[in-house]
Design a protein around this motif. Structure first.
Motif, PDB file in Angstrom:
ATOM      1  N   VAL A 162     -15.007 -17.027  30.246  1.00 24.26           N
ATOM      2  CA  VAL A 162     -14.286 -16.047  29.432  1.00 24.26           C
ATOM      3  C   VAL A 162     -15.149 -14.796  29.312  1.00 24.26           C
ATOM      4  N   TYR A 163     -14.516 -13.649  29.459  1.00 21.30           N
ATOM      5  CA  TYR A 163     -15.211 -12.377  29.289  1.00 21.30           C
ATOM      6  C   TYR A 163     -14.752 -11.716  27.998  1.00 21.30           C
ATOM      7  N   VAL A 164     -15.681 -11.082  27.293  1.00 21.12           N
ATOM      8  CA  VAL A 164     -15.353 -10.319  26.086  1.00 21.12           C
ATOM      9  C   VAL A 164     -15.733  -8.866  26.342  1.00 21.12           C
ATOM     10  N   SER A 165     -14.727  -8.019  26.406  1.00 20.36           N
ATOM     11  CA  SER A 165     -14.893  -6.614  26.781  1.00 20.36           C
ATOM     12  C   SER A 165     -15.116  -5.721  25.572  1.00 20.36           C
ATOM     13  N   GLY A 166     -16.059  -4.804  25.694  1.00 20.20           N
ATOM     14  CA  GLY A 166     -16.261  -3.818  24.644  1.00 20.20           C
ATOM     15  C   GLY A 166     -15.055  -2.920  24.475  1.00 20.20           C
ATOM     16  N   ALA A 167     -14.374  -2.611  25.579  1.00 19.73           N
ATOM     17  CA  ALA A 167     -13.175  -1.776  25.508  1.00 19.73           C
ATOM     18  C   ALA A 167     -12.072  -2.486  24.732  1.00 19.73           C
ATOM     19  N   VAL A 168     -11.952  -3.786  24.937  1.00 17.12           N
ATOM     20  CA  VAL A 168     -10.938  -4.553  24.212  1.00 17.12           C
ATOM     21  C   VAL A 168     -11.274  -4.657  22.728  1.00 17.12           C
ATOM     22  N   LEU A 169     -12.549  -4.900  22.422  1.00 20.14           N
ATOM     23  CA  LEU A 169     -12.938  -5.002  21.016  1.00 20.14           C
ATOM     24  C   LEU A 169     -12.702  -3.694  20.270  1.00 20.14           C
ATOM     25  N   SER A 170     -13.021  -2.567  20.917  1.00 20.16           N
ATOM     26  CA  SER A 170     -12.785  -1.285  20.249  1.00 20.16           C
ATOM     27  C   SER A 170     -11.290  -1.007  20.132  1.00 20.16           C
ATOM     28  N   ALA A 171     -10.522  -1.318  21.192  1.00 23.33           N
ATOM     29  CA  ALA A 171      -9.075  -1.122  21.121  1.00 23.33           C
ATOM     30  C   ALA A 171      -8.458  -1.986  20.028  1.00 23.33           C
ATOM     31  N   ASP A 172      -8.977  -3.197  19.864  1.00 25.60           N
ATOM     32  CA  ASP A 172      -8.489  -4.106  18.828  1.00 25.60           C
ATOM     33  C   ASP A 172      -8.660  -3.497  17.442  1.00 25.60           C
ATOM     34  N   LEU A 173      -9.674  -2.634  17.297  1.00 24.50           N
ATOM     35  CA  LEU A 173      -9.914  -1.948  16.029  1.00 24.50           C
ATOM     36  C   LEU A 173      -9.209  -0.592  15.962  1.00 24.50           C
ATOM     37  N   PRO A 180     -18.170 -21.020  29.282  1.00 28.22           N
ATOM     38  CA  PRO A 180     -19.202 -20.020  28.989  1.00 28.22           C
ATOM     39  C   PRO A 180     -18.564 -18.664  28.734  1.00 28.22           C
ATOM     40  N   VAL A 181     -19.134 -17.912  27.819  1.00 24.25           N
ATOM     41  CA  VAL A 181     -18.626 -16.585  27.455  1.00 24.25           C
ATOM     42  C   VAL A 181     -19.656 -15.531  27.832  1.00 24.25           C
ATOM     43  N   LEU A 182     -19.196 -14.516  28.543  1.00 24.23           N
ATOM     44  CA  LEU A 182     -20.008 -13.357  28.899  1.00 24.23           C
ATOM     45  C   LEU A 182     -19.501 -12.176  28.100  1.00 24.23           C
ATOM     46  N   VAL A 183     -20.393 -11.468  27.398  1.00 25.38           N
ATOM     47  CA  VAL A 183     -19.968 -10.385  26.518  1.00 25.38           C
ATOM     48  C   VAL A 183     -20.582  -9.049  26.936  1.00 25.38           C
ATOM     49  N   ASP A 184     -19.804  -8.012  26.726  1.00 25.41           N
ATOM     50  CA  ASP A 184     -20.211  -6.627  26.968  1.00 25.41           C
ATOM     51  C   ASP A 184     -21.010  -6.145  25.754  1.00 25.41           C
ATOM     52  N   ALA A 185     -22.307  -5.904  25.958  1.00 27.29           N
ATOM     53  CA  ALA A 185     -23.160  -5.433  24.864  1.00 27.29           C
ATOM     54  C   ALA A 185     -23.414  -3.934  24.946  1.00 27.29           C
ATOM     55  N   GLN A 240     -30.491 -11.230  20.368  1.00 26.63           N
ATOM     56  CA  GLN A 240     -30.613 -12.380  19.472  1.00 26.63           C
ATOM     57  C   GLN A 240     -29.349 -12.586  18.644  1.00 26.63           C
ATOM     58  N   GLU A 241     -28.718 -11.496  18.223  1.00 23.26           N
ATOM     59  CA  GLU A 241     -27.474 -11.629  17.463  1.00 23.26           C
ATOM     60  C   GLU A 241     -26.370 -12.248  18.325  1.00 23.26           C
ATOM     61  N   LEU A 242     -26.268 -11.820  19.570  1.00 22.13           N
ATOM     62  CA  LEU A 242     -25.242 -12.357  20.452  1.00 22.13           C
ATOM     63  C   LEU A 242     -25.591 -13.765  20.911  1.00 22.13           C
ATOM     64  N   GLU A 243     -26.883 -14.049  21.026  1.00 22.08           N
ATOM     65  CA  GLU A 243     -27.320 -15.415  21.306  1.00 22.08           C
ATOM     66  C   GLU A 243     -26.849 -16.336  20.181  1.00 22.08           C
ATOM     67  N   ASP A 244     -27.027 -15.897  18.941  1.00 26.08           N
ATOM     68  CA  ASP A 244     -26.573 -16.679  17.790  1.00 26.08           C
ATOM     69  C   ASP A 244     -25.052 -16.807  17.747  1.00 26.08           C
ATOM     70  N   ALA A 245     -24.352 -15.839  18.360  1.00 26.82           N
ATOM     71  CA  ALA A 245     -22.888 -15.880  18.387  1.00 26.82           C
ATOM     72  C   ALA A 245     -22.353 -16.885  19.396  1.00 26.82           C
ATOM     73  N   GLY A 246     -23.234 -17.449  20.210  1.00 28.90           N
ATOM     74  CA  GLY A 246     -22.819 -18.519  21.100  1.00 28.90           C
ATOM     75  C   GLY A 246     -22.452 -18.112  22.508  1.00 28.90           C
ATOM     76  N   VAL A 247     -22.909 -16.944  22.960  1.00 32.67           N
ATOM     77  CA  VAL A 247     -22.558 -16.514  24.308  1.00 32.67           C
ATOM     78  C   VAL A 247     -23.455 -17.188  25.342  1.00 32.67           C
ATOM     79  N   ALA A 248     -22.956 -17.245  26.566  1.00 28.26           N
ATOM     80  CA  ALA A 248     -23.759 -17.742  27.680  1.00 28.26           C
ATOM     81  C   ALA A 248     -24.487 -16.615  28.378  1.00 28.26           C
ATOM     82  N   GLY A 249     -23.979 -15.395  28.221  1.00 25.93           N
ATOM     83  CA  GLY A 249     -24.611 -14.247  28.849  1.00 25.93           C
ATOM     84  C   GLY A 249     -24.094 -12.958  28.258  1.00 25.93           C
ATOM     85  N   LEU A 250     -24.793 -11.876  28.551  1.00 24.45           N
ATOM     86  CA  LEU A 250     -24.398 -10.551  28.079  1.00 24.45           C
ATOM     87  C   LEU A 250     -24.875  -9.513  29.082  1.00 24.45           C
TER      88      LEU A 250
END
Length: 300
Positions: free
Chosen positions: A47-58, A85-90, A105-115
């Motif tokens: 699963v990918y988590v996009s910064g563009a999607v997160l900002s659009a969601d707001l 596994p979740v890959l996130v746009d940091a 470290q914050e995203l590590e605590d959030a449970g991602v597999a990569g960033l």
């Protein structure tokens, strides 16, 4: 039921192992936790988590307005409902190198597999828009070194994104990709590649996995998974696709509601209540409370 029972450490090690195997991993972008669960149900590899999607969601444009707290919070909600596994746009790491280490470290605590951390200046912009700027090589390298130094789990994947291709061309992008790998990047995200040959050039230049961004309406042609696999791409993301599909369907629904006063003609396009309840695993909750699941949903 509730959240994933797969430990985060297992998600990370599996992600690493599958990348090392040379297979191509498909990571559609989730726009909320429920869509992440659907991605898993359909058999994708991550699963990918996009910064563009997160900002659009707001309701915000993708120009660096979101905060680390917002991104980490939403990412945690997504990561905890899926076994994948979740890959996130940091983005740019939300600040200078010390901030980058905290971001990791914050995203590590959030449970991602990569960033991934990119080399744009602040405020950043979508990688497929004109007029973007990148930082100098020294700062780009320091960001990746800080990210690698900041992680506590060695299996957390640190990916470096470079936007140099759209600023000064492919040759400079290849040179920067090499430097970012030397700085500690576990994988490379070469943004806005125009052709398969450009992906192939990056593949030949580095000995770590590379990612292809198949975002619609951008600089890159929408290559197939097979075509990307053939030139050595290891990860493919479709960052905004599900959100675009969902918003397109929402718009058509509202137009029908305006015109007809009812959505009867759109029922065939909707997720059925039964399918939604299956996705939510309603029945499993009855093991804790027999009064929860006391109904039958027909598909008539």
């Amino acid at each position: 039921m509730l959240y994933s029972t797969v430990p985060v450490a297992a998600k990370r090690s599996t992600f690493r192992e599958r990348l090392a195997s040379g297979e191509l991993l498909r990571l559609p972008g989730a726009f909320n936790p429920l869509s992440a669960r659907l991605i898993q149900e359909r058999g994708f590899e991550g699963v990918y988590v996009s910064g563009a999607v997160l900002s659009a969601d707001l309701g915000l444009p993708d120009i660096g307005l979101t905060t680390l707290t917002e991104v980490a919070g939403r990412t945690r909600q997504i990561a905890r409902v899926t076994d994948l596994p979740v890959l996130v746009d940091a983005d740019t790491g939300f600040g200078e190198p010390m901030n980058v280490a905290r971001t990791v470290q914050e995203l590590e605590d959030a449970g991602v597999a990569g960033l991934h951390i990119e080399d744009q200046v602040n405020p950043k912009r979508c990688g497929h828009l004109d007029g973007k700027e990148v930082v100098g090589l020294d700062l780009a390298v320091r960001r990746i070194r800080a990210a690698a130094d900041g992680r506590r789990d060695p299996n957390l994947l640190i990916m470096a994104r470079t936007d140099v291709r759209g600023v000064s061309g492919l040759a400079d992008a290849v040179d920067r990709a090499r430097a970012l790998v030397d700085a500690g990047a576990d994988a490379i995200f070469p943004e806005a590649m125009a052709t398969l040959a450009e992906f192939e050039a990056v593949r030949a230049a580095v000995d770590v996995p590379i990612l292809a961004n198949m975002t619609e309406f951008g600089k890159s042609e929408l290559f197939t998974v097979d075509a990307l696999r053939d030139v050595g791409v290891n990860v493919v993301i479709w960052p905004v696709s599900l959100l675009r599909l969902a918003m397109g369907a929402a718009l058509r629904g509202l137009e029908t509601l305006e015109a007809d006063g009812a959505l009867t003609s759109r029922l065939g396009e909707m997720q059925h209540r039964a399918d939604l309840y299956d996705l939510l695993d309603y029945q499993a909750y009855s093991r804790f409370d027999e009064d929860v699941f006391t109904f039958t949903v027909t598909r008539d």
